[in-house]
Structures are given as structure tokens and as C-alpha cells.
Design a protein around this motif. Structure first.
Motif, PDB file in Angstrom:
ATOM      1  N   LEU A   7      35.184  30.340  33.676  1.00  0.00           N
ATOM      2  CA  LEU A   7      35.702  30.886  34.928  1.00  0.00           C
ATOM      3  C   LEU A   7      35.866  29.796  35.973  1.00  0.00           C
ATOM      4  O   LEU A   7      36.833  29.791  36.739  1.00  0.00           O
ATOM      5  CB  LEU A   7      34.759  31.978  35.448  1.00  0.00           C
ATOM      6  N   ARG A 332      43.067  29.783  36.652  1.00  0.00           N
ATOM      7  CA  ARG A 332      41.812  30.536  36.664  1.00  0.00           C
ATOM      8  C   ARG A 332      40.752  29.795  37.479  1.00  0.00           C
ATOM      9  O   ARG A 332      40.024  30.393  38.269  1.00  0.00           O
ATOM     10  CB  ARG A 332      41.333  30.756  35.225  1.00  0.00           C
ATOM     11  N   SER A 336      39.020  31.151  41.095  1.00  0.00           N
ATOM     12  CA  SER A 336      37.563  31.297  41.174  1.00  0.00           C
ATOM     13  C   SER A 336      37.010  30.454  42.320  1.00  0.00           C
ATOM     14  O   SER A 336      36.143  30.899  43.088  1.00  0.00           O
ATOM     15  CB  SER A 336      36.904  30.870  39.858  1.00  0.00           C
ATOM     16  N   LYS A 454      48.715  38.338  35.896  1.00  0.00           N
ATOM     17  CA  LYS A 454      48.340  38.484  34.487  1.00  0.00           C
ATOM     18  C   LYS A 454      49.545  38.472  33.564  1.00  0.00           C
ATOM     19  O   LYS A 454      49.442  38.128  32.377  1.00  0.00           O
ATOM     20  CB  LYS A 454      47.564  39.796  34.298  1.00  0.00           C
TER      21      LYS A 454
END
Length: 464
Positions: A7, A332, A336, A454
Motif C-alpha cells: 500500500l 497506489r 496512500s 479503478k
């Protein structure tokens, strides 16, 4: 290459992102300090003068958002062409910024110089002190007309340098411009050292002088450094070379850019409409109090520009090189990191409220109370806004400008604007609570952006 499923990325990745973001954020803080100093000095003239500068500032704000959209559109391609080492493509992207930016001066001139009172009066419908505020606003904005062209050229050069990862030069030049602006504010607003006491006009002249110096410095850097995006004269005059536009590239940038431009202009116009509704909830204390809060908020809103630029540079170069798997992984990591950064910004934003009584102590008690409450509310929204900004930056890095149009613009037009107009007309909710209710709608945008990203529509190499 092996793609990590973690992550969060490694420390070196975030250090690389911060090496881009922090200088840009520092430049934003310096620019915000210019506005803070302007407002600090003008606030000494009272609520009316402060309100006049704020209302006229909305026009400059709209113009700057337009330039930002154009710079973002050209920057999407300039960064990817940089990753592909295509100098001609970079030059064409820079031309796009200049041509589209300078074209906006005509409507800017009409609003600022020809019809300022008629346009600005729309911002003060229902305000009990509208006429006095407009007198100050018109005096200020007519001088600001001259700022348009040099500010445009400076903006295009600065943004292009940042697109290539060169963030230090814009930072230094901005610092010099800020110091210049501060000195001439002190000299011209209150008439120090034998200079004339010009009030709000002095603030406008100080901005004009500092922007002109900024323009000279950026042009000097452009000539001396000869950056890869420069317009190269190939046996032709500069003017002829300037208009040597590759129609295909220009069309592609414009096609992608129209969504960015339309989305950003819908946003800024919606902000202008909501500001007009806030302004109609009282007198000069409401206008000056709301203005003071946004001046303070600009100090922590610099997080948005830092995240946007670092995301554009990091992902843009990876996408331009054709490594789509790496781009998906870094997307990603960036999102994060943005979530954590947003939480950190809450504490920073909250602490900035301590500046209000220091900087704006000469405003009315009511104005100071409004400003303090607004800053607290905006601080609580920072995690949401930072993450949403990162989502949009990821999409734009790959040329997916449709996401903003669908997610941001549709929510603004279909939900937010009708909501704020209805509340404004049929309730007596104060400006601070009205602001909070409106911003809760941003949660819907974050959800839409999450599912949109996505789908991977942003994973595109635009240089092919």
C-alpha cells in the motif's frame, strides 16, 4: 519489472516526491504570504477597503484558475514528452500554454477595465454596504488590468520549468517578487518614506511592480538557460516561430485540455456564486471575515499544488517512458501517502488560526470571529480535500480529463449549485455553516473518483 503490491512505497519514493512537492509548496507559501501581507496592510484601512480588495480579487482568481487549467493541460503533454525525450513535443506544449494564456487577456481587460463595476456588483447582491465596497474594488481592479500579460508569461515559464522537475528557480524568483511586493505595499498603501499614500490603489501598484519584476526575471532565465521546451528560432523571426504550431499536437492538447478547462471554470464559477451568496448574508464584516479566512487558508492550501505537481512529474515521466505497470504501482503509493499527508495538514491548518487576531486585528470583532470559525472548518476538511486532489492529479497525469468532468463538474452542477442556491434563498443559515454544508458534498466526488480510477483509463502513454 517486479511490481510491489504494498500500500505504501519505500522511503526513497516519498523522498523523491517530497523533493518536488516541498519547493513548490514553499513557493506557494511565499505567494500566499504576498496575499497575506497585502491583506494585512489593507485591513488596516478597515472592513470596507478589505472587502473591496477581496471582491476584485475574485476576478484575478478566475483568471489564475484559467491559467492553471491551461498550464495543467499543456503540462500533461510536456511532462510525458520530457519522459520520451521529445524536445519538439515539449516546445509545442509550451506554445500551447502561451497562446491560450495570452488569448484570455481580452475578456480579462473587458472585465477589469471596461465593465468592472457592473461585473463586481454581482458579487454583492443583498450586501448592506455594497456601494462603498464597490468604490474601493473598482479603484483596485483597474490598475490590476495591466498585470495580465506579464503574469501570463511568467506563469507559463514557471509551470513548464516545474513540469520538467526544475522547482528551485521558480521558488527563488517568487521569493524576490514577494519581497518587492512587501516593500512597495509598505511604501504606497500608507505613504511611508515620502511616497504618496494611495490606500487600495497602492496595494495594486505594489502588485504591478512585483509582477513586472517577476516577468523580467523569468524571461531572463528563459533566455539564459535555454530550457528544452524553448521556442527555437530556425532561421525565422521569433514571432513567426512562435506561431509555428503543430496542428495535430495542439488539437490533442486542446481536446484533453477542454475537459480540464471546463471542469476548472465550472468549479471557480461555482465558488464565485457561493461567495456571492455568503457576501449577501450581512455587511462588510461578512465579506472581510470570509476573505481573511481564505487568506489564512491559502497558507495550507499549498498542499494541493505540491501534490498535483509531484504526481504529474512522477507519473507523467513513467507513463511517457511506457512503463504502465510501474505507473499503476506508484499511483497506489501516491494516494496512500496523500491520505497520511492530509491528516498531518489538519494540525498545521488548525494552528494557522492563531494568525488571525495578529494579522487582522484591525478588523471588526464580528469579522475576526467569522474568519476563525471558517479556518477551523477548512482544517477539518483537509484530509478529504488532499486525497481528492491526489485522485484528480493521478487521472490528469495520464490524460484522463474526463473523470474530472464527469465526477467533479456533474456533482457541482447537478447537486451543489442547486443546493446552495436553495439554502441561500429559503433559509437564514449563516455564511460559515452554509460553507460547511456545501463542502460535505465533496464526499460524493471522492467516491466517484475512487471507482473511476479503478478502471485504469488514466494508464496512457500520450507520446505515441
Amino acid at each position: 519489472m517486479e511490481v510491489s503490491k504494498r500500500l505504501f512505497g519505500p522511503r526513497r519514493f516519498y523522498l523523491g516526491a517530497l523533493s518536488i512537492a516541498l519547493p513548490i509548496m514553499l513557493q506557494g507559501v511565499i505567494q500566499s504570504m504576498v496575499s497575506l501581507i497585502d491583506n494585512f496592510m489593507v485591513s488596516g484601512l478597515g472592513d470596507i477597503s478589505m472587502s473591496g480588495v477581496n471582491v476584485s480579487g475574485h476576478i484575478t482568481f478566475i483568471f489564475m484558475v484559467y491559467l492553471g487549467a491551461i498550464a495543467t493541460s499543456g503540462g500533461i503533454f510536456l511532462t510525458q514528452y520530457c519522459g520520451a525525450k521529445d524536445k519538439e513535443g515539449m516546445s509545442q506544449a509550451f506554445r500551447f500554454k502561451l497562446v491560450m494564456g495570452l488569448a484570455a487577456f481580452i475578456p480579462y481587460f473587458l472585465v477589469c477595465f471596461v465593465f468592472p463595476r457592473q461585473v463586481l456588483s454581482l458579487m454583492l447582491i443583498g450586501n448592506t454596504q455594497a456601494d462603498m465596497i464597490l468604490d474601493e474594488a473598482v479603484r483596485y481592479i483597474r490598475i490590476m488590468t495591466i498585470v495580465g500579460p506579464p503574469m501570463t508569461v511568467s506563469f507559463c515559464i514557471a509551470s513548464s520549468l516545474r513540469d520538467m522537475g526544475n522547482v528551485k528557480i521558480p521558488l527563488v524568483i517568487t521569493a524576490v517578487a514577494m519581497i518587492t511586493n512587501t516593500i512597495f505595499n509598505w511604501l504606497l498603501i500608507y505613504g511611508n518614506l515620502g511616497f504618496p499614500m494611495l490606500g487600495v490603489e497602492g496595494a495594486a501598484y505594489a502588485t504591478l511592480i512585483s509582477r513586472s519584476l517577476e516577468f523580467i526575471l523569468f524571461v531572463g532565465v528563459y533566455i539564459k538557460l535555454k530550457p528544452e521546451f524553448r521556442i527555437v528560432k530556425k532561421g525565422r523571426s521569433f514571432i513567426r516561430e512562435f506561431f509555428r504550431i503543430d496542428g495535430k499536437i495542439f488539437k490533442n492538447i486542446l481536446k484533453k485540455g477542454l475537459f480540464v478547462l471546463f471542469c476548472d471554470m465550472v468549479w471557480v464559477l461555482s465558488e464565485t456564486v457561493t461567495s456571492a451568496i455568503y457576501n449577501g448574508r450581512g455587511g462588510a464584516d461578512v465579506v472581510s471575515g470570509m476573505a481573511a479566512s481564505f487568506v489564512i487558508a491559502d497558507l495550507f492550501f499549498v498542499a494541493f499544488e505540491g501534490i498535483s505537481s509531484s504526481t504529474a512529474v512522477l507519473l507523467g515521466k513513467v507513463l511517457g517512458s511506457g512503463d504502465l505497470s510501474k505507473a499503476r504501482q506508484e499511483k497506489r503509493w501516491l494516494l496512500s501517502g496523500a491520505a497520511v499527508f492530509g491528516l498531518i495538514m489538519v494540525a498545521i491548518a488548525m494552528s494557522s488560526a492563531l494568525l488571525i487576531p495578529v494579522v487582522f486585528g484591525k478588523l471588526s470583532v464580528s469579522a475576526i470571529t467569522i474568519a476563525r470559525n471558517m479556518v477551523f472548518i477548512m482544517a477539518l476538511f483537509m484530509p478529504l480535500w488532499v486525497y481528492m486532489n491526489a485522485q484528480q492529479s493521478v487521472a490528469r497525469a495520464g490524460g484522463d480529463t474526463v473523470m474530472g468532468a464527469v465526477g467533479d463538474m456533474s456533482v457541482t452542477i447537478v447537486i451543489m449549485l442547486p443546493f446552495v442556491i436553495l439554502i441561500g434563498i429559503y433559509t437564514s443559515v449563516g455564511p460559515v455553516m452554509l460553507f460547511m454544508y456545501v463542502k460535505l458534498i465533496d464526499i460524493i466526488k471522492v467516491v466517484i473518483f475512487h471507482f473511476w480510477l479503478k478502471k485504469g483509463r488514466w494508464l496512457k502513454n500520450l507520446t505515441k
